[in-house]
Design a protein around this motif. Structure first.
Motif, PDB file in Angstrom:
ATOM      1  N   ASN A 285      30.626  43.352  41.896  1.00 18.87           N
ATOM      2  CA  ASN A 285      29.816  42.211  42.335  1.00 18.87           C
ATOM      3  C   ASN A 285      30.095  41.014  41.434  1.00 18.87           C
ATOM      4  O   ASN A 285      30.922  41.099  40.513  1.00 18.87           O
ATOM      5  N   LEU A 286      29.419  39.910  41.683  1.00 18.89           N
ATOM      6  CA  LEU A 286      29.691  38.665  40.954  1.00 18.89           C
ATOM      7  C   LEU A 286      29.502  38.843  39.440  1.00 18.89           C
ATOM      8  O   LEU A 286      30.338  38.433  38.646  1.00 18.89           O
ATOM      9  N   LYS A 287      28.412  39.471  39.055  1.00 15.54           N
ATOM     10  CA  LYS A 287      28.110  39.640  37.635  1.00 15.54           C
ATOM     11  C   LYS A 287      29.188  40.467  36.941  1.00 15.54           C
ATOM     12  O   LYS A 287      29.697  40.102  35.874  1.00 15.54           O
ATOM     13  N   GLU A 288      29.566  41.575  37.583  1.00 16.97           N
ATOM     14  CA  GLU A 288      30.566  42.439  36.951  1.00 16.97           C
ATOM     15  C   GLU A 288      31.947  41.805  36.943  1.00 16.97           C
ATOM     16  O   GLU A 288      32.748  42.058  36.041  1.00 16.97           O
TER      17      GLU A 288
ATOM     18  N   ILE B 223      35.320  31.578  31.288  1.00 17.33           N
ATOM     19  CA  ILE B 223      35.904  31.305  32.609  1.00 17.33           C
ATOM     20  C   ILE B 223      35.945  29.785  32.773  1.00 17.33           C
ATOM     21  O   ILE B 223      34.944  29.113  32.546  1.00 17.33           O
ATOM     22  N   ASP B 224      37.112  29.284  33.149  1.00 14.75           N
ATOM     23  CA  ASP B 224      37.347  27.846  33.038  1.00 14.75           C
ATOM     24  C   ASP B 224      37.095  27.060  34.308  1.00 14.75           C
ATOM     25  O   ASP B 224      36.932  25.848  34.266  1.00 14.75           O
ATOM     26  N   ALA B 225      37.116  27.740  35.439  1.00 18.51           N
ATOM     27  CA  ALA B 225      36.993  27.000  36.701  1.00 18.51           C
ATOM     28  C   ALA B 225      36.365  27.883  37.771  1.00 18.51           C
ATOM     29  O   ALA B 225      36.339  29.109  37.644  1.00 18.51           O
ATOM     30  N   LEU B 226      35.867  27.213  38.811  1.00 22.09           N
ATOM     31  CA  LEU B 226      35.215  27.912  39.914  1.00 22.09           C
ATOM     32  C   LEU B 226      35.781  27.379  41.222  1.00 22.09           C
ATOM     33  O   LEU B 226      35.971  26.173  41.379  1.00 22.09           O
ATOM     34  N   LEU B 227      36.069  28.293  42.161  1.00 24.01           N
ATOM     35  CA  LEU B 227      36.519  27.879  43.489  1.00 24.01           C
ATOM     36  C   LEU B 227      35.627  28.565  44.523  1.00 24.01           C
ATOM     37  O   LEU B 227      35.518  29.789  44.531  1.00 24.01           O
TER      38      LEU B 227
ATOM     39  N   LEU C 287      37.403  31.517  38.779  1.00 18.38           N
ATOM     40  CA  LEU C 287      36.661  32.523  39.535  1.00 18.38           C
ATOM     41  C   LEU C 287      36.560  32.061  40.982  1.00 18.38           C
ATOM     42  O   LEU C 287      36.136  30.933  41.267  1.00 18.38           O
ATOM     43  N   PHE C 288      36.979  32.942  41.907  1.00 18.62           N
ATOM     44  CA  PHE C 288      36.978  32.622  43.339  1.00 18.62           C
ATOM     45  C   PHE C 288      35.857  33.419  43.997  1.00 18.62           C
ATOM     46  O   PHE C 288      35.898  34.641  44.040  1.00 18.62           O
TER      47      PHE C 288
ATOM     48  N   GLU D  33      43.699  33.395  39.295  1.00 20.64           N
ATOM     49  CA  GLU D  33      42.591  33.262  40.236  1.00 20.64           C
ATOM     50  C   GLU D  33      41.986  34.651  40.406  1.00 20.64           C
ATOM     51  O   GLU D  33      42.657  35.569  40.885  1.00 20.64           O
ATOM     52  N   LEU D  34      40.717  34.793  40.001  1.00 23.08           N
ATOM     53  CA  LEU D  34      40.062  36.096  40.033  1.00 23.08           C
ATOM     54  C   LEU D  34      39.032  36.119  41.161  1.00 23.08           C
ATOM     55  O   LEU D  34      38.040  35.395  41.116  1.00 23.08           O
TER      56      LEU D  34
END
Lengths: 270, 397
Positions: free
Chosen positions: A79-82, A125-129, A101-102, A51-52
């Motif tokens: 930030n989000l992009k980096e 990136i496989d998932a988003l939270l 990505l959290f 979980e990043l």
């Protein structure tokens, strides 16, 4: 969203569905280069999913430890992009486990939903939270997630009550069960009646059910694994990492610091 | 009246909603259901209005500012005197309503956030009156700036909890109050101070503040037999403005919300959310807010601590988008000038917040006709601001 026959990248990368160890780290804490190496160290320590975290100025669901980590990362200009751009670097060094990505929702809105999902896809990136999006507000995110083959991870809490079934039945990737009410952070004791809550969640969920919030000792890890398919550990890992802050920032001292981090993590979860 | 928004999901057009962690959904639902039942219960409504009358001293006066009208020329100026409420501002209307609701829900402990301390004082006051335990979250920076209000809260029996996260001001106090509430929602009620936050708060606070506009309507009709041409109110989170505007939304009255331009909207130091902000999420609600290109919320500035908030109530975002309300901004200096003018011409020292509404009205009133009229909401009295004003004015001498 029903499971399609085509496997998502999350499903392809996930090696097992039980006894999962899901660590959380904050992008850019203590430095972007250290975050890349820490991801690999956690994989070596037995992590099944990473979980990043993306740092945010106003992290409502987080306790002091993760707030401070976010503060440090923001000071380094993360930030989000980096954050997203760190993942291909992890992959090229051998990271094989799924990455979640959290991020809080406001940075996502500024980034643009479609752009975000496209970039998640392109950066492996496989998932988003998104912790501040409950089921009712998730329609748009779900549509994009489905379109781009990214899993949207949902949270369910002990007080979700009538919503537990709805959330669990719609869950994709894995289901994040909040151990007790409150924000992230270590707790001395975890709620006694968590087993009945987890039983209920598991009865409705077709994906692994993992427990997070407050898990910080080896004893708690084992206890929670009895009732669930895995544990999510955030604040405790951030604390371990912060214990080697200066060494991890320094390129020359980093390898030995990573070894010590690995040792502490293994002792925590084995 | 036919204005029935927000919808069942708490949306004012595209604004509002419930952008909160899953753990807050249950307590929000509990409040929403209790609120609906309370608002349909005549005994609850009666208890609320009785408390407004006997305890807060409502209805508040409606004052014709004859000296000022003559001095400035143009339209007649009327003042709605929320400064005459108990504790010195409109804040008590909402605190009373919500505390009565908390009590009805069986909650014996309330929590509140505060910036300048006005809402904290109002919450501590109603908690004392209704026998509730109260905790007030306040940024460390604000505690230092507002020591008198900290003392008032303690005198009233509240526990003031210093917040050291983030920039240590109102935004952070609100975050911390929400975090505490998530962990303690079973026996605590979160008494939010403005028309912000997740649904049902923006709607609830509006409904407890609309008494301002309802009274104003009766008072101006009694005074001149017709509605005013324009109404002015200052906007931070926006509770006094919504309370004033809401009953007039369907009337032919121009409504003007006035934000804090701080040292100027072209400087980094302002709190003009609508003028300079953009769409986003803050404290559980979709609205306008001040943020950087990466979606990190930025710190606002205003001489007035009550307007020093990086977001704005979602209903204001909607009223701006639909062009029903015109939003303007006024600098620290302009507000201070207006404050002095009202003090000298009418013998009323307004809060610096309210002085923003006054300043915008004073700019515009001269271009209006003598047969026209305006109402300015004097949301609070200036006593709390004496040391701030003294420092600024003495520096200038």
């Amino acid at each position: 969203m029903s499971k399609s026959t085509v496997q998502t990248s999350f499903e392809q990368r996930l090696q097992k569905e039980k006894d999962l160890f899901i660590p959380f780290i904050m992008s850019g804490d203590p430095s972007p280069a250290a975050t890349v190496e820490l991801a690999l160290t956690l994989q070596e320590s037995g992590a099944d999913i990473l979980e990043l975290g993306v740092p945010y100025s106003d992290p409502l669901a987080d306790g002091p430890t993760i707030q401070e980590a976010a503060g440090r990362a923001l000071q380094h200009g993360m930030n989000l992009k980096e954050s997203i751009e760190l993942v291909p670097k992890m992959r090229s060094k051998g990271l094989e486990i799924p990455v979640v990505l959290f991020t809080y929702y406001n940075p996502v809105l500024q980034y643009g939903l479609e752009q975000l999902f496209q970039d998640l896809r392109e950066h492996d990136i496989d998932a988003l939270l998104v912790p501040d999006i409950p089921l009712e507000e998730s329609v748009e995110l779900k549509e994009y997630a489905h379109e781009f083959g990214v899993e949207l991870i949902s949270l369910v809490a002990p007080n979700s009550e009538a919503r537990i079934r709805k959330i669990a039945e719609q869950a994709t990737g894995f289901l994040y069960c909040v151990s007790s009410l409150g924000v992230t952070g270590e707790r001395k004791e975890l709620s006694q009646d968590i087993s009945s809550f987890l039983e209920k969640v598991k009865s409705y969920s077709s994906v692994p059910v993992a427990v997070g919030f407050g898990i910080s000792t080896n004893e708690q890890v084992h206890l929670m694994k009895q009732y669930s398919d895995g544990v999510i550990i955030g604040s405790k890992i951030i604390k371990v990492i912060n214990g080697y802050h200066d060494e991890l920032v320094s390129e020359s001292a980093r390898p030995s610091a990573l070894k010590k981090v690995k040792q502490e993590i293994v002792e925590l979860v084995q | 009246m036919s204005v029935t928004y927000p919808d069942s999901r708490g949306r004012f057009g595209e604004y509002g909603g419930q952008f909160v962690p899953e753990t807050l959904m249950a307590p929000l639902k509990e409040i929403d259901e209790s609120l609906q039942a309370a608002m349909e219960d005549p005994s609850f409504i009666e208890a609320y209005h009785q408390a407004l009358k006997d305890y807060s001293g409502r209805p508040t006066s409606f004052t014709y500012a004859d000296q000022l009208s003559e001095y400035l020329g143009g339209a007649k100026i009327y003042l709605k005197r929320e400064d005459l409420n108990h504790t010195g501002a409109h804040k008590l209307n909402n605190a009373l309503g919500q505390a009565l609701l908390a009590k009805r829900m069986g909650k014996e402990k309330i929590i509140a956030e505060t910036g300048a301390g006005q809402h904290g004082v109002a919450s501590a006051t109603v908690a004392a009156k209704l026998g509730l335990e109260s905790k007030v979250f306040m940024g460390e920076k604000d505690i230092e700036r507002q020591q008198l209000n900290v003392f008032r809260m303690k005198l009233l029996g509240a526990e003031v909890i210093p917040v050291s996260s983030g920039n240590k001001t109102l935004k952070d106090a609100t975050n911390e109050a929400i975090r505490f509430w998530v962990a303690n929602c079973e026996d605590h009620y979160y008494l939010i101070g403005s028309v912000v936050g997740p649904h049902p708060y923006p709607k609830m606070v509006r409904d407890f503040q609309r008494v301002i506009g309802d009274e104003t309507k009766d008072q101006i009709l009694a005074e001149q037999g017709s509605l005013p041409n324009r109404i002015y109110a200052c906007v931070g989170g926006g509770s006094n403005a919504i309370g004033m505007f809401y009953p007039f939304l369907e009337d032919e009255v121009e409504l003007v919300g006035v934000e804090a331009a701080g040292k100027g909207v072209d400087t980094p130091e302002h709190a003009a959310t609508i003028t300079k902000g953009s769409d986003g999420i803050i404290h559980g609600s979709k609205t306008y807010l001040m943020q950087d290109e990466h979606g990190q919320i930025t710190e606002p500035y205003s001489i007035s601590a009550g307007l020093d908030y990086p977001g704005i109530g979602p209903e204001h975002a909607y009223l701006h988008a639909s062009k029903r309300v015109r939003y303007e901004s006024v600098t620290d200096d302009e507000a201070l000038d207006a404050l002095q003018l009202l003090s000298r011409k009418e013998g009323i020292i307004p809060a610096i917040e309210s002085a923003h509404a006054l300043a915008q009205a004073f700019k515009e009133v001269k271009d209006m006709d003598a047969n026209q009229s305006i109402v300015i909401n004097v949301s609070g009295r200036g006593d709390k601001d004496m040391s701030t004003i003294m420092n600024v004015l003495q520096e200038g001498e």
